[in-house]
Design a protein around this motif. Structure first.
Motif, PDB file in Angstrom:
ATOM      1  N   THR A 350       0.819  -1.222   0.000  1.00 34.76           N
ATOM      2  CA  THR A 350       0.000   0.000   0.000  1.00 34.76           C
ATOM      3  C   THR A 350       0.850   1.268   0.000  1.00 34.76           C
ATOM      4  O   THR A 350       0.333   2.365  -0.266  1.00 34.76           O
ATOM      5  CB  THR A 350      -0.923   0.016   1.234  1.00 34.76           C
ATOM      6  N   VAL A 351       2.155   1.135   0.300  1.00 32.32           N
ATOM      7  CA  VAL A 351       3.018   2.317   0.341  1.00 32.32           C
ATOM      8  C   VAL A 351       3.593   2.655  -1.035  1.00 32.32           C
ATOM      9  O   VAL A 351       4.378   3.602  -1.147  1.00 32.32           O
ATOM     10  CB  VAL A 351       4.171   2.129   1.351  1.00 32.32           C
ATOM     11  N   VAL A 352       3.215   1.904  -2.071  1.00 27.09           N
ATOM     12  CA  VAL A 352       3.721   2.181  -3.421  1.00 27.09           C
ATOM     13  C   VAL A 352       3.461   3.628  -3.846  1.00 27.09           C
ATOM     14  O   VAL A 352       4.362   4.283  -4.401  1.00 27.09           O
ATOM     15  CB  VAL A 352       3.121   1.186  -4.438  1.00 27.09           C
ATOM     16  N   PRO A 353       2.260   4.180  -3.606  1.00 22.07           N
ATOM     17  CA  PRO A 353       2.054   5.596  -3.959  1.00 22.07           C
ATOM     18  C   PRO A 353       3.020   6.537  -3.238  1.00 22.07           C
ATOM     19  O   PRO A 353       3.459   7.540  -3.814  1.00 22.07           O
ATOM     20  CB  PRO A 353       0.605   5.852  -3.533  1.00 22.07           C
ATOM     21  N   LEU A 354       3.351   6.210  -1.980  1.00 26.22           N
ATOM     22  CA  LEU A 354       4.308   7.041  -1.247  1.00 26.22           C
ATOM     23  C   LEU A 354       5.696   6.972  -1.890  1.00 26.22           C
ATOM     24  O   LEU A 354       6.373   7.991  -2.045  1.00 26.22           O
ATOM     25  CB  LEU A 354       4.395   6.582   0.211  1.00 26.22           C
ATOM     26  N   GLY A 486       9.985  10.401   4.648  1.00 25.16           N
ATOM     27  CA  GLY A 486       9.805   8.952   4.560  1.00 25.16           C
ATOM     28  C   GLY A 486      10.005   8.274   5.901  1.00 25.16           C
ATOM     29  O   GLY A 486       9.251   7.373   6.281  1.00 25.16           O
ATOM     30  N   GLY A 487      11.033   8.716   6.648  1.00 32.32           N
ATOM     31  CA  GLY A 487      11.265   8.169   7.978  1.00 32.32           C
ATOM     32  C   GLY A 487      10.133   8.481   8.936  1.00 32.32           C
ATOM     33  O   GLY A 487       9.763   7.649   9.786  1.00 32.32           O
ATOM     34  N   LEU A 488       9.559   9.685   8.785  1.00 30.12           N
ATOM     35  CA  LEU A 488       8.448  10.067   9.650  1.00 30.12           C
ATOM     36  C   LEU A 488       7.243   9.155   9.438  1.00 30.12           C
ATOM     37  O   LEU A 488       6.543   8.792  10.399  1.00 30.12           O
ATOM     38  CB  LEU A 488       8.062  11.528   9.379  1.00 30.12           C
ATOM     39  N   TYR A 489       7.012   8.766   8.168  1.00 33.02           N
ATOM     40  CA  TYR A 489       5.869   7.897   7.909  1.00 33.02           C
ATOM     41  C   TYR A 489       6.030   6.538   8.587  1.00 33.02           C
ATOM     42  O   TYR A 489       5.044   5.936   9.029  1.00 33.02           O
ATOM     43  CB  TYR A 489       5.667   7.706   6.408  1.00 33.02           C
ATOM     44  N   LEU A 490       7.277   6.059   8.658  1.00 33.74           N
ATOM     45  CA  LEU A 490       7.511   4.778   9.325  1.00 33.74           C
ATOM     46  C   LEU A 490       7.077   4.803  10.786  1.00 33.74           C
ATOM     47  O   LEU A 490       6.686   3.782  11.356  1.00 33.74           O
ATOM     48  CB  LEU A 490       8.999   4.407   9.237  1.00 33.74           C
ATOM     49  N   LEU A 491       7.098   5.995  11.398  1.00 38.17           N
ATOM     50  CA  LEU A 491       6.706   6.128  12.798  1.00 38.17           C
ATOM     51  C   LEU A 491       5.197   6.190  12.986  1.00 38.17           C
ATOM     52  O   LEU A 491       4.682   5.836  14.044  1.00 38.17           O
ATOM     53  CB  LEU A 491       7.350   7.387  13.403  1.00 38.17           C
ATOM     54  N   VAL A 492       4.486   6.650  11.918  1.00 37.33           N
ATOM     55  CA  VAL A 492       3.038   6.863  12.078  1.00 37.33           C
ATOM     56  C   VAL A 492       2.212   5.972  11.160  1.00 37.33           C
ATOM     57  O   VAL A 492       0.992   6.126  11.093  1.00 37.33           O
ATOM     58  CB  VAL A 492       2.689   8.350  11.811  1.00 37.33           C
ATOM     59  N   MET A 493       2.861   5.045  10.434  1.00 34.55           N
ATOM     60  CA  MET A 493       2.152   4.263   9.425  1.00 34.55           C
ATOM     61  C   MET A 493       1.051   3.382  10.016  1.00 34.55           C
ATOM     62  O   MET A 493       0.119   3.011   9.309  1.00 34.55           O
ATOM     63  CB  MET A 493       3.146   3.399   8.642  1.00 34.55           C
TER      64      MET A 493
END
Length: 531
Positions: A350-354, A486-493
């Motif tokens: 699902t993270v492909v768009p990101l 990108g790193g921030l998303y890993l924290l809130v995904m």
């Protein structure tokens, strides 16, 4: 007089070592040593790369009885490198020299002036050729026990081969001069040729292993091709192995070719040196001047500045080409990319768009048009400062140029990525918005950095374009911000979907862009007025 001309030509060839184009002065002794050491390091790195190629080819070809093919192949590479390094020096020295009129006014025969000019081209070609010739000899001497004649001929070969390089450089330099004299926009041609070279270099680099393997797999077939099509290199290869007759044949071929070239040049040097190739004939035609708005006039001023500099276009507008190439590539390879990403990401597909959004934004950072735009005004900045217009309008024109040249190919890339990777429509809309906002923010960051760290005292435009801290910070700052997001998303995904995260990031970047624009309109404009 000949001694003075010789010294002048040698100093001109190696001026890049002792002359600092940034301030227009000679470097200090420490500066010369440091600069020379830097280039020796670069040449050494290239030498190691070509040694790996030579070492891979030498032993297998020699053991198979094709040692001459090893020297022929490495010789062709050396010639290509030498011609590449000297052909534009040939153009500027022989066909477009700025001091031809002065030298021809001196009591010196034109033939001696031509000889000195050719010496400069020869030395430049020899310097680039040695990057390949030296590793070639080292690899051969370490892999094969050479004969006395082979050692002697190998030591003489770079000197002889450089005259072949000189001959080709003179011919190609003439073609460059002939083509450039008939073109209105020479900078576009320079950009195209540079891009072709870059693409060719990376293609050969990527395919080098396959090329070497194909040579080793069928040396006899390739050897027959070299014999029939590139006969001089066949004789050169035999001579490098110690065959005296072949070495004399190769020297004779090079001597004849160079002699004919020198004869033609000596007969036409005066006409070449006094020809005015730089200015085309113009016939005055009465035209009605159209009145345009201030914003439009300033924008086209920036556009002309960009299009008028090959250095500016290549270094700060390369992203335009990269984005269009990426757009075509992702359309062609979209299904394969989807399969690879699905296999790698698995349940996190699902993270492909990101990832797609990050890739697009990363490519847009290769355009940093605003980063050197203030510095490029140079010592003529007082002209635009004297205009009866607000300083912020001048700065807005620089921003608009960055936005136009970056946003159009970026929008095309977003659409192609979404089609190729089969991304749904809501993501298409959000990715387009995010990309445009990110481009807007990066344009402002580049302008802010240049206003805070301007350099208006350059003598060569490569200094503000390629050696500016602001340009470097704008480029790597864009990359760092993408990685941080990108790193921030890993924290809130676990709490936010990719679509919502893209919307939030778009809003945050828009706020940052608005704040930066406000600074440019106020403090930035005041800084520009006082530069």
């Amino acid at each position: 007089m000949i001694k003075a001309l010789l010294k002048k030509q040698i100093m001109e060839v190696f001026s890049w070592v002792y002359f600092d184009r940034k301030n227009g002065k000679n470097r200090s002794k420490n500066g010369i040593i440091g600069y020379a050491a830097l280039y020796l390091l670069i040449f050494g790195f290239l030498g190691v790369f070509f040694y790996q190629i030579a070492n891979t080819l030498c032993k297998p070809l020699s053991d198979a009885g094709f040692g001459w093919l090893y020297f022929a192949l490495m010789g062709m590479i050396a010639v290509a490198m030498g011609v590449f390094g000297s052909v534009f020096n040939t153009y500027s020295s022989l066909y477009n020299a700025k001091d031809n009129d002065f030298l021809l006014s001196l009591p010196v025969p034109p033939g001696k002036i031509l000889s000195m000019r050719l010496l400069g081209v020869y030395l430049m070609g020899l310097m680039y050729e040695l990057i390949i010739a030296v590793p070639t000899m080292i690899a051969y001497f370490m892999a094969i026990k050479p004969t006395v004649l082979s050692v002697v001929f190998n030591l003489l070969l770079p000197v002889v081969l450089s005259f072949f390089v000189l001959t080709l450089s003179c011919i190609l330099g003439f073609l460059v001069a002939a083509i450039s004299s008939r073109l209105k926009n020479k900078n576009i041609v320079t950009v195209i040729l540079s891009l072709v070279f870059i693409a060719g270099y990376y293609y050969i680099y990527a395919q080098s292993y396959k090329i070497i393997q194909s040579i080793l797999a069928a040396p006899e077939k390739i050897g027959n091709s070299v014999k029939s099509v590139l006969y001089p290199f066949y004789q050169m290869g035999l001579g490098a192995e110690g065959n005296a007759l072949s070495f004399l044949i190769f020297i004779s071929i090079v001597a004849v070719l160079f002699g004919l070239t020198y004869l033609v040049l000596s007969k036409s040097f005066l006409s070449l040196a006094t020809a005015n190739k730089g200015s085309a004939k113009r016939i005055y035609k009465e035209k009605t001047t159209k009145v345009s708005s201030v914003e439009k006039a300033l924008f086209f001023k920036e556009l002309r500045r960009f299009m008028g500099s090959a250095t500016y276009m290549l270094n700060c507008g390369l992203g335009i080409i990269l984005m269009l190439v990426a757009a075509v590539a992702v359309l062609i390879m979209g299904s394969k990319l989807n399969a690879v990403l699905s296999e790698i990401l698995g349940e996190y597909s699902t993270v492909v768009p990101l990832l797609a959004a990050a890739m697009v934004c990363m490519l847009t950072t290769m355009n940093d048009i605003t980063a050197p735009s203030v510095s490029l005004e140079g010592k003529n900045i007082w002209l635009v400062q004297s205009f009866p217009i607000p300083a912020k309008k001048v700065l807005h024109a620089k921003i608009r140029l960055h936005l136009l040249l970056t946003a159009v190919p970026a929008s095309v890339l977003v659409v192609c990525v979404c089609i190729g990777l089969k991304i749904s429509m809501p993501y298409v809309i959000v990715m387009e918005a995010l990309t445009l906002i990110f481009i807007f923010m990066m344009a402002l960051i580049g302008l802010v950095l240049n206003l805070k760290m301007p350099n208006l005292n350059w003598t060569d435009e490569t200094v503000p374009v390629k050696q500016s801290i602001g340009v470097m910070l704008a480029l790597f700052g864009g990359w760092a911000s993408i990685l941080a997001l990108g790193g921030l998303y890993l924290l809130v995904m676990k709490f936010i979907t990719p679509l919502v995260y893209l919307i939030i990031i778009s809003a945050l970047l828009a706020v940052v862009g608005i704040l930066l624009l406000r600074w440019v309109n106020t403090k930035g404009a005041k800084i520009f007025e006082t530069l």
